[in-house]
Design a protein around this motif. Sequence first.
Motif, PDB file in Angstrom:
ATOM      1  N   LEU A 199      31.688  20.654  43.665  1.00  0.00           N
ATOM      2  CA  LEU A 199      31.427  20.843  42.337  1.00  0.00           C
ATOM      3  C   LEU A 199      30.554  22.199  42.259  1.00  0.00           C
ATOM      4  O   LEU A 199      30.147  22.534  41.065  1.00  0.00           O
ATOM      5  CB  LEU A 199      30.639  19.731  41.681  1.00  0.00           C
ATOM      6  N   GLU A 200      30.401  22.908  43.361  1.00  0.00           N
ATOM      7  CA  GLU A 200      29.521  23.953  43.511  1.00  0.00           C
ATOM      8  C   GLU A 200      29.642  25.002  42.329  1.00  0.00           C
ATOM      9  O   GLU A 200      28.769  25.642  41.917  1.00  0.00           O
ATOM     10  CB  GLU A 200      29.166  24.475  44.595  1.00  0.00           C
ATOM     11  N   ARG A 201      31.123  25.450  42.091  1.00  0.00           N
ATOM     12  CA  ARG A 201      31.246  26.443  40.997  1.00  0.00           C
ATOM     13  C   ARG A 201      31.164  26.022  39.732  1.00  0.00           C
ATOM     14  O   ARG A 201      31.367  26.764  38.774  1.00  0.00           O
ATOM     15  CB  ARG A 201      32.620  27.276  41.512  1.00  0.00           C
ATOM     16  N   LEU A 202      30.908  24.832  39.416  1.00  0.00           N
ATOM     17  CA  LEU A 202      31.017  24.200  38.024  1.00  0.00           C
ATOM     18  C   LEU A 202      29.614  24.529  37.267  1.00  0.00           C
ATOM     19  O   LEU A 202      28.700  24.142  37.705  1.00  0.00           O
ATOM     20  CB  LEU A 202      31.302  22.825  37.855  1.00  0.00           C
ATOM     21  N   ASN A 203      29.644  24.951  35.977  1.00  0.00           N
ATOM     22  CA  ASN A 203      28.543  25.183  35.363  1.00  0.00           C
ATOM     23  C   ASN A 203      28.475  23.640  34.406  1.00  0.00           C
ATOM     24  O   ASN A 203      29.164  23.730  33.637  1.00  0.00           O
ATOM     25  CB  ASN A 203      28.819  26.316  34.216  1.00  0.00           C
ATOM     26  N   HIS A 223      22.446  18.120  41.284  1.00  0.00           N
ATOM     27  CA  HIS A 223      22.319  18.839  42.280  1.00  0.00           C
ATOM     28  C   HIS A 223      22.463  18.237  43.612  1.00  0.00           C
ATOM     29  O   HIS A 223      23.036  18.503  44.462  1.00  0.00           O
ATOM     30  CB  HIS A 223      20.533  19.305  42.293  1.00  0.00           C
ATOM     31  N   ALA A 224      22.042  16.776  43.545  1.00  0.00           N
ATOM     32  CA  ALA A 224      22.484  15.941  44.724  1.00  0.00           C
ATOM     33  C   ALA A 224      24.105  15.919  45.064  1.00  0.00           C
ATOM     34  O   ALA A 224      24.497  15.772  46.147  1.00  0.00           O
ATOM     35  CB  ALA A 224      22.085  14.655  44.499  1.00  0.00           C
ATOM     36  N   GLY A 239      25.815  18.457  44.559  1.00  0.00           N
ATOM     37  CA  GLY A 239      26.322  19.766  45.157  1.00  0.00           C
ATOM     38  C   GLY A 239      26.323  20.750  43.979  1.00  0.00           C
ATOM     39  O   GLY A 239      26.774  21.999  44.607  1.00  0.00           O
ATOM     40  N   THR A 240      26.069  20.691  42.772  1.00  0.00           N
ATOM     41  CA  THR A 240      26.021  21.612  41.852  1.00  0.00           C
ATOM     42  C   THR A 240      24.874  22.513  41.900  1.00  0.00           C
ATOM     43  O   THR A 240      23.814  22.201  42.338  1.00  0.00           O
ATOM     44  CB  THR A 240      26.200  21.051  40.444  1.00  0.00           C
ATOM     45  N   LYS A 241      25.421  23.779  41.565  1.00  0.00           N
ATOM     46  CA  LYS A 241      24.339  24.917  41.585  1.00  0.00           C
ATOM     47  C   LYS A 241      24.002  25.545  40.181  1.00  0.00           C
ATOM     48  O   LYS A 241      22.580  26.119  40.108  1.00  0.00           O
ATOM     49  CB  LYS A 241      24.938  26.144  42.418  1.00  0.00           C
ATOM     50  N   ASN A 242      24.644  25.397  39.335  1.00  0.00           N
ATOM     51  CA  ASN A 242      24.468  26.068  37.921  1.00  0.00           C
ATOM     52  C   ASN A 242      24.186  24.908  36.826  1.00  0.00           C
ATOM     53  O   ASN A 242      25.379  24.391  36.328  1.00  0.00           O
ATOM     54  CB  ASN A 242      25.545  27.094  37.922  1.00  0.00           C
ATOM     55  N   VAL A 243      22.946  24.530  36.631  1.00  0.00           N
ATOM     56  CA  VAL A 243      23.027  23.571  35.605  1.00  0.00           C
ATOM     57  C   VAL A 243      21.933  24.174  34.655  1.00  0.00           C
ATOM     58  O   VAL A 243      20.640  24.696  34.914  1.00  0.00           O
ATOM     59  CB  VAL A 243      22.407  22.273  36.238  1.00  0.00           C
ATOM     60  N   ALA A 244      22.114  24.160  33.515  1.00  0.00           N
ATOM     61  CA  ALA A 244      21.281  24.484  32.049  1.00  0.00           C
ATOM     62  C   ALA A 244      21.180  23.396  31.514  1.00  0.00           C
ATOM     63  O   ALA A 244      21.668  22.465  31.393  1.00  0.00           O
ATOM     64  CB  ALA A 244      22.118  25.732  31.526  1.00  0.00           C
ATOM     65  N   ASP A 245      19.878  23.386  30.589  1.00  0.00           N
ATOM     66  CA  ASP A 245      19.642  22.213  29.716  1.00  0.00           C
ATOM     67  C   ASP A 245      19.150  22.721  28.478  1.00  0.00           C
ATOM     68  O   ASP A 245      18.686  23.779  28.390  1.00  0.00           O
ATOM     69  CB  ASP A 245      18.569  21.189  30.437  1.00  0.00           C
ATOM     70  N   ALA A 246      19.116  21.826  27.565  1.00  0.00           N
ATOM     71  CA  ALA A 246      18.547  22.056  26.211  1.00  0.00           C
ATOM     72  C   ALA A 246      18.281  20.584  25.552  1.00  0.00           C
ATOM     73  O   ALA A 246      18.636  19.575  26.081  1.00  0.00           O
ATOM     74  CB  ALA A 246      19.765  22.432  25.442  1.00  0.00           C
TER      75      ALA A 246
END
Lengths: 186, 160
Positions: A6-10, A29-30, A32-39
Amino acid sequence: MAGYNLERLNFLIVDDNKHMRALVKTILHALGTKNVADAADGADAFKELRCFPADIIICDWNMSPLDGMDFVRLVRTGKDSPNPFVPIIMLTGHTEMSRVLEARDAGVHEFLAKPISAKGLYARIRSVIENPRPFIRTPSYFGPDRRRRQTPFKGKERRKAVKEALQKNEDQFSLSQDEVNALLKG
Amino acid sequence: MSDDEVEFITPPNKLQSKVTMSAGGVDPATLARAEAVIASLQGNYLQWVEDDLTNLQGAYERAMSDPSNRRVHISEIFRIAHDVKGQGGSFGYQLMTVIATYLCRMVEKIENPGPEHMAVIKLHIDALRLVITQRMEGTGGAAGESLVKGLEAVIGKISR
Protein backbone atom coordinates in the motif's frame (compact mmCIF):
# COMPACT_ATOMS: atom_id res chain seq x y z
CA MET A 1 3.96 -14.26 2.22
CA ALA A 2 2.80 -11.88 -0.50
CA GLY A 3 0.17 -9.23 0.13
CA TYR A 4 -0.97 -5.87 -1.18
CA ASN A 5 1.73 -3.25 -0.97
CA LEU A 6 0.00 0.00 0.00
CA GLU A 7 3.02 2.30 0.18
CA ARG A 8 2.21 4.26 -2.99
CA LEU A 9 -1.35 5.00 -1.96
CA ASN A 10 -2.33 8.42 -0.62
CA PHE A 11 -4.81 8.35 2.24
CA LEU A 12 -6.83 11.26 3.58
CA ILE A 13 -8.27 10.80 7.09
CA VAL A 14 -11.16 13.06 8.07
CA ASP A 15 -12.21 12.96 11.71
CA ASP A 16 -12.88 15.68 14.26
CA ASN A 17 -11.38 13.59 17.05
CA LYS A 18 -7.61 13.92 17.10
CA HIS A 19 -7.20 10.59 18.89
CA MET A 20 -9.17 8.78 16.19
CA ARG A 21 -7.08 10.48 13.51
CA ALA A 22 -3.94 9.35 15.34
CA LEU A 23 -5.27 5.80 15.66
CA VAL A 24 -6.19 5.48 11.99
CA LYS A 25 -2.87 7.02 10.97
CA THR A 26 -1.02 4.56 13.22
CA ILE A 27 -2.85 1.62 11.68
CA LEU A 28 -2.20 2.84 8.14
CA HIS A 29 1.50 3.29 8.85
CA ALA A 30 1.62 -0.19 10.40
CA LEU A 31 0.11 -1.48 7.13
CA GLY A 32 2.97 0.10 5.22
CA THR A 33 1.45 3.34 3.94
CA LYS A 34 3.69 6.39 3.63
CA ASN A 35 1.46 9.23 2.53
CA VAL A 36 -1.29 10.06 4.97
CA ALA A 37 -2.89 13.49 5.31
CA ASP A 38 -5.61 14.38 7.75
CA ALA A 39 -8.29 16.97 8.36
CA ALA A 40 -10.60 17.75 11.28
CA ASP A 41 -13.80 18.37 9.34
CA GLY A 42 -15.37 18.19 5.92
CA ALA A 43 -14.51 21.76 4.94
CA ASP A 44 -10.82 21.35 5.78
CA ALA A 45 -10.78 17.98 4.05
CA PHE A 46 -12.23 19.47 0.87
CA LYS A 47 -9.51 22.14 0.90
CA GLU A 48 -6.88 19.46 1.53
CA LEU A 49 -8.20 17.46 -1.40
CA ARG A 50 -7.30 20.30 -3.77
CA CYS A 51 -3.58 19.87 -3.07
CA PHE A 52 -3.40 16.28 -1.84
CA PRO A 53 -4.28 13.66 -4.49
CA ALA A 54 -5.99 11.19 -2.17
CA ASP A 55 -6.46 7.67 -3.52
CA ILE A 56 -8.70 6.64 -0.62
CA ILE A 57 -10.55 8.82 1.89
CA ILE A 58 -11.36 7.51 5.35
CA CYS A 59 -14.07 9.74 6.74
CA ASP A 60 -15.94 10.11 10.02
CA TRP A 61 -19.63 11.06 10.10
CA ASN A 62 -20.08 13.43 13.07
CA MET A 63 -18.11 16.59 12.44
CA SER A 64 -18.81 20.28 12.28
CA PRO A 65 -19.26 22.63 10.54
CA LEU A 66 -19.31 20.25 7.56
CA ASP A 67 -20.13 16.69 8.57
CA GLY A 68 -19.17 13.46 6.86
CA MET A 69 -22.32 13.18 4.76
CA ASP A 70 -22.06 16.78 3.53
CA PHE A 71 -18.42 16.17 2.70
CA VAL A 72 -19.18 13.00 0.74
CA ARG A 73 -21.90 14.80 -1.23
CA LEU A 74 -19.52 17.69 -1.90
CA VAL A 75 -16.82 15.34 -3.17
CA ARG A 76 -19.26 13.44 -5.36
CA THR A 77 -21.34 16.27 -6.78
CA GLY A 78 -19.57 19.56 -6.00
CA LYS A 79 -18.84 21.53 -9.18
CA ASP A 80 -15.26 22.14 -8.08
CA SER A 81 -14.65 18.66 -6.69
CA PRO A 82 -11.05 17.62 -7.43
CA ASN A 83 -11.93 13.92 -7.61
CA PRO A 84 -15.59 12.87 -7.68
CA PHE A 85 -14.61 9.20 -8.12
CA VAL A 86 -12.32 8.84 -5.11
CA PRO A 87 -13.18 5.78 -2.99
CA ILE A 88 -14.55 6.78 0.41
CA ILE A 89 -14.65 4.56 3.48
CA MET A 90 -17.11 5.86 6.06
CA LEU A 91 -15.86 5.23 9.56
CA THR A 92 -18.50 5.82 12.20
CA GLY A 93 -20.13 4.80 15.42
CA HIS A 94 -23.52 5.14 13.71
CA THR A 95 -24.35 1.57 12.81
CA GLU A 96 -28.12 1.72 12.45
CA MET A 97 -29.43 0.40 9.13
CA SER A 98 -30.95 3.79 8.26
CA ARG A 99 -27.54 5.42 8.71
CA VAL A 100 -25.80 2.77 6.63
CA LEU A 101 -28.32 3.33 3.83
CA GLU A 102 -27.93 7.10 4.10
CA ALA A 103 -24.15 6.75 3.79
CA ARG A 104 -24.56 4.43 0.81
CA ASP A 105 -26.97 6.86 -0.83
CA ALA A 106 -24.56 9.75 -0.34
CA GLY A 107 -21.98 7.79 -2.33
CA VAL A 108 -19.63 6.01 0.08
CA HIS A 109 -17.88 2.85 -1.08
CA GLU A 110 -17.47 1.09 2.25
CA PHE A 111 -18.80 1.42 5.76
CA LEU A 112 -16.72 0.53 8.83
CA ALA A 113 -18.21 0.61 12.31
CA LYS A 114 -16.22 1.99 15.21
CA PRO A 115 -14.51 0.73 17.31
CA ILE A 116 -12.10 -0.24 14.57
CA SER A 117 -9.37 -2.85 14.29
CA ALA A 118 -6.46 -3.17 11.88
CA LYS A 119 -8.12 -6.21 10.32
CA GLY A 120 -11.41 -4.40 9.85
CA LEU A 121 -9.82 -1.35 8.25
CA TYR A 122 -7.62 -3.44 5.98
CA ALA A 123 -10.61 -5.55 4.90
CA ARG A 124 -12.36 -2.37 3.69
CA ILE A 125 -9.23 -1.11 1.93
CA ARG A 126 -8.84 -4.49 0.24
CA SER A 127 -12.46 -4.43 -0.83
CA VAL A 128 -11.97 -1.02 -2.44
CA ILE A 129 -8.88 -2.32 -4.28
CA GLU A 130 -10.37 -5.63 -5.37
CA ASN A 131 -13.85 -4.48 -6.27
CA PRO A 132 -13.63 -1.32 -8.34
CA ARG A 133 -17.20 -0.17 -8.74
CA PRO A 134 -18.67 1.54 -11.75
CA PHE A 135 -20.27 4.90 -11.07
CA ILE A 136 -23.91 5.67 -11.63
CA ARG A 137 -25.34 9.05 -12.52
CA THR A 138 -29.07 9.60 -12.20
CA PRO A 139 -31.00 12.83 -11.57
CA SER A 140 -30.95 11.99 -7.85
CA TYR A 141 -27.69 10.07 -7.35
CA PHE A 142 -24.06 10.17 -8.32
CA GLY A 143 -21.72 7.64 -6.81
CA PRO A 144 -20.50 4.06 -6.87
CA ASP A 145 -22.91 1.41 -8.05
CA ARG A 146 -25.10 0.50 -5.10
CA ARG A 147 -25.94 -2.92 -6.52
CA ARG A 148 -23.14 -4.95 -5.00
CA ARG A 149 -24.40 -8.41 -5.73
CA GLN A 150 -24.36 -9.42 -9.35
CA THR A 151 -27.77 -11.04 -9.32
CA PRO A 152 -30.10 -10.71 -12.29
CA PHE A 153 -32.22 -7.55 -12.00
CA LYS A 154 -35.91 -8.22 -12.63
CA GLY A 155 -37.15 -4.64 -12.89
CA LYS A 156 -37.09 -2.29 -15.86
CA GLU A 157 -33.51 -1.76 -17.05
CA ARG A 158 -32.76 1.96 -16.75
CA ARG A 159 -28.97 1.90 -17.07
CA LYS A 160 -27.90 3.76 -20.18
CA ALA A 161 -24.82 1.65 -21.00
CA VAL A 162 -26.65 -1.63 -20.46
CA LYS A 163 -29.67 -0.44 -22.42
CA GLU A 164 -27.48 0.64 -25.32
CA ALA A 165 -25.55 -2.62 -25.27
CA LEU A 166 -28.71 -4.65 -25.13
CA GLN A 167 -30.27 -2.61 -27.96
CA LYS A 168 -27.15 -3.03 -30.09
CA ASN A 169 -26.97 -6.72 -29.46
CA GLU A 170 -30.67 -7.35 -29.94
CA ASP A 171 -30.12 -6.91 -33.68
CA GLN A 172 -27.16 -9.26 -33.68
CA PHE A 173 -27.12 -11.89 -30.97
CA SER A 174 -27.86 -12.22 -27.28
CA LEU A 175 -25.30 -11.28 -24.67
CA SER A 176 -23.83 -14.11 -22.66
CA GLN A 177 -24.20 -13.98 -18.89
CA ASP A 178 -20.48 -13.16 -18.62
CA GLU A 179 -20.89 -10.21 -20.96
CA VAL A 180 -23.85 -8.94 -18.97
CA ASN A 181 -21.84 -9.36 -15.78
CA ALA A 182 -18.90 -7.56 -17.34
CA LEU A 183 -21.16 -4.68 -18.29
CA LEU A 184 -22.67 -4.52 -14.83
CA LYS A 185 -19.22 -4.52 -13.27
CA GLY A 186 -18.07 -1.79 -15.60
CA MET B 1 -30.99 13.73 -18.46
CA SER B 2 -34.53 12.42 -18.11
CA ASP B 3 -35.80 10.96 -14.85
CA ASP B 4 -35.71 7.55 -16.46
CA GLU B 5 -32.12 7.78 -17.65
CA VAL B 6 -29.20 6.20 -15.84
CA GLU B 7 -25.66 6.89 -16.94
CA PHE B 8 -23.14 4.18 -16.27
CA ILE B 9 -19.52 5.38 -15.89
CA THR B 10 -16.30 3.42 -15.55
CA PRO B 11 -13.89 5.63 -13.58
CA PRO B 12 -10.14 5.32 -14.15
CA ASN B 13 -8.77 2.64 -11.82
CA LYS B 14 -5.84 4.46 -10.20
CA LEU B 15 -5.53 1.97 -7.37
CA GLN B 16 -4.72 -0.92 -9.64
CA SER B 17 -1.72 0.93 -11.04
CA LYS B 18 -0.43 1.94 -7.61
CA VAL B 19 -0.97 -1.22 -5.58
CA THR B 20 1.21 -4.23 -6.17
CA MET B 21 1.12 -7.70 -4.73
CA SER B 22 4.55 -8.27 -3.20
CA ALA B 23 6.45 -10.00 -0.44
CA GLY B 24 6.59 -6.75 1.55
CA GLY B 25 2.83 -6.27 1.38
CA VAL B 26 0.13 -6.72 3.99
CA ASP B 27 0.09 -10.34 5.09
CA PRO B 28 -1.24 -11.97 8.28
CA ALA B 29 2.02 -11.12 10.10
CA THR B 30 1.68 -7.45 9.13
CA LEU B 31 -1.90 -7.43 10.39
CA ALA B 32 -0.85 -9.05 13.65
CA ARG B 33 1.85 -6.38 14.07
CA ALA B 34 -0.67 -3.65 13.36
CA GLU B 35 -3.04 -5.06 15.99
CA ALA B 36 -0.10 -5.18 18.42
CA VAL B 37 0.63 -1.51 17.70
CA ILE B 38 -2.98 -0.64 18.58
CA ALA B 39 -2.72 -2.69 21.77
CA SER B 40 0.44 -0.78 22.68
CA LEU B 41 -1.59 2.45 22.59
CA GLN B 42 -3.79 1.29 25.47
CA GLY B 43 -1.80 3.47 27.90
CA ASN B 44 -2.43 6.53 25.71
CA TYR B 45 -6.11 5.63 25.53
CA LEU B 46 -6.36 5.52 29.31
CA GLN B 47 -4.97 9.06 29.42
CA TRP B 48 -7.21 10.57 26.77
CA VAL B 49 -10.37 8.81 27.96
CA GLU B 50 -9.81 10.66 31.27
CA ASP B 51 -10.40 13.88 29.34
CA ASP B 52 -13.60 12.42 27.88
CA LEU B 53 -14.82 11.43 31.34
CA THR B 54 -14.00 14.87 32.74
CA ASN B 55 -15.80 16.53 29.83
CA LEU B 56 -18.80 14.22 30.26
CA GLN B 57 -19.00 15.12 33.93
CA GLY B 58 -18.69 18.82 33.06
CA ALA B 59 -21.48 18.64 30.47
CA TYR B 60 -23.66 16.77 32.97
CA GLU B 61 -23.07 19.42 35.66
CA ARG B 62 -23.89 22.20 33.22
CA ALA B 63 -27.08 20.36 32.22
CA MET B 64 -28.05 20.29 35.91
CA SER B 65 -27.15 23.89 36.72
CA ASP B 66 -28.44 25.42 33.49
CA PRO B 67 -31.80 23.73 32.83
CA SER B 68 -32.89 26.33 30.27
CA ASN B 69 -30.07 25.11 27.99
CA ARG B 70 -30.27 21.50 29.07
CA ARG B 71 -30.77 20.21 25.52
CA VAL B 72 -27.54 21.84 24.38
CA HIS B 73 -25.61 20.25 27.24
CA ILE B 74 -27.24 16.87 26.61
CA SER B 75 -26.17 17.12 22.96
CA GLU B 76 -22.64 17.60 24.20
CA ILE B 77 -23.03 14.53 26.41
CA PHE B 78 -24.13 12.59 23.33
CA ARG B 79 -21.17 13.84 21.30
CA ILE B 80 -18.61 12.81 23.91
CA ALA B 81 -20.33 9.47 24.63
CA HIS B 82 -20.33 8.79 20.90
CA ASP B 83 -16.54 9.24 20.84
CA VAL B 84 -16.14 6.97 23.87
CA LYS B 85 -18.36 4.38 22.16
CA GLY B 86 -16.20 4.46 19.07
CA GLN B 87 -12.88 4.09 20.84
CA GLY B 88 -13.11 1.77 23.87
CA GLY B 89 -13.31 -1.47 21.93
CA SER B 90 -10.25 -0.65 19.82
CA PHE B 91 -8.11 -0.57 22.96
CA GLY B 92 -9.45 -3.60 24.78
CA TYR B 93 -12.18 -1.76 26.69
CA GLN B 94 -15.28 -3.20 25.03
CA LEU B 95 -17.30 -2.45 28.16
CA MET B 96 -16.74 1.28 27.56
CA THR B 97 -18.22 0.83 24.09
CA VAL B 98 -21.22 -1.08 25.48
CA ILE B 99 -22.02 1.46 28.22
CA ALA B 100 -21.45 4.47 25.94
CA THR B 101 -23.74 2.86 23.35
CA TYR B 102 -26.50 2.59 25.96
CA LEU B 103 -25.93 6.20 26.94
CA CYS B 104 -26.12 7.39 23.32
CA ARG B 105 -29.29 5.42 22.61
CA MET B 106 -30.96 6.67 25.76
CA VAL B 107 -29.99 10.29 25.17
CA GLU B 108 -31.23 10.14 21.57
CA LYS B 109 -34.70 9.15 22.76
CA ILE B 110 -35.09 11.87 25.39
CA GLU B 111 -37.78 14.35 24.39
CA ASN B 112 -38.23 16.32 27.59
CA PRO B 113 -35.21 15.80 29.81
CA GLY B 114 -36.33 15.54 33.42
CA PRO B 115 -34.69 14.61 36.73
CA GLU B 116 -35.14 10.89 36.06
CA HIS B 117 -33.25 11.17 32.76
CA MET B 118 -30.48 13.16 34.40
CA ALA B 119 -30.17 10.52 37.12
CA VAL B 120 -29.77 7.76 34.54
CA ILE B 121 -27.23 9.81 32.56
CA LYS B 122 -25.26 10.24 35.78
CA LEU B 123 -25.35 6.49 36.41
CA HIS B 124 -23.85 5.87 32.96
CA ILE B 125 -21.12 8.44 33.48
CA ASP B 126 -20.29 6.88 36.86
CA ALA B 127 -20.25 3.42 35.28
CA LEU B 128 -17.82 4.59 32.59
CA ARG B 129 -15.62 6.12 35.28
CA LEU B 130 -15.73 2.85 37.24
CA VAL B 131 -14.64 0.80 34.22
CA ILE B 132 -11.56 2.98 33.80
CA THR B 133 -10.58 3.33 37.46
CA GLN B 134 -11.00 -0.43 37.98
CA ARG B 135 -9.27 -1.18 34.64
CA MET B 136 -12.15 -3.47 33.66
CA GLU B 137 -10.76 -4.63 30.34
CA GLY B 138 -12.77 -6.57 27.76
CA THR B 139 -16.37 -7.05 28.83
CA GLY B 140 -15.36 -6.76 32.49
CA GLY B 141 -16.20 -10.33 33.53
CA ALA B 142 -18.94 -10.93 36.11
CA ALA B 143 -18.64 -7.39 37.49
CA GLY B 144 -19.04 -5.95 34.00
CA GLU B 145 -22.04 -8.15 33.36
CA SER B 146 -23.80 -7.03 36.52
CA LEU B 147 -22.97 -3.39 35.74
CA VAL B 148 -24.57 -3.71 32.32
CA LYS B 149 -27.62 -5.51 33.73
CA GLY B 150 -28.04 -2.75 36.30
CA LEU B 151 -27.95 -0.07 33.60
CA GLU B 152 -30.42 -2.02 31.46
CA ALA B 153 -32.77 -2.18 34.45
CA VAL B 154 -32.72 1.58 35.09
CA ILE B 155 -33.09 2.37 31.38
CA GLY B 156 -36.06 -0.01 31.33
CA LYS B 157 -37.63 1.88 34.25
CA ILE B 158 -37.52 5.30 32.60
CA SER B 159 -38.59 3.88 29.23
CA ARG B 160 -41.92 2.63 30.58
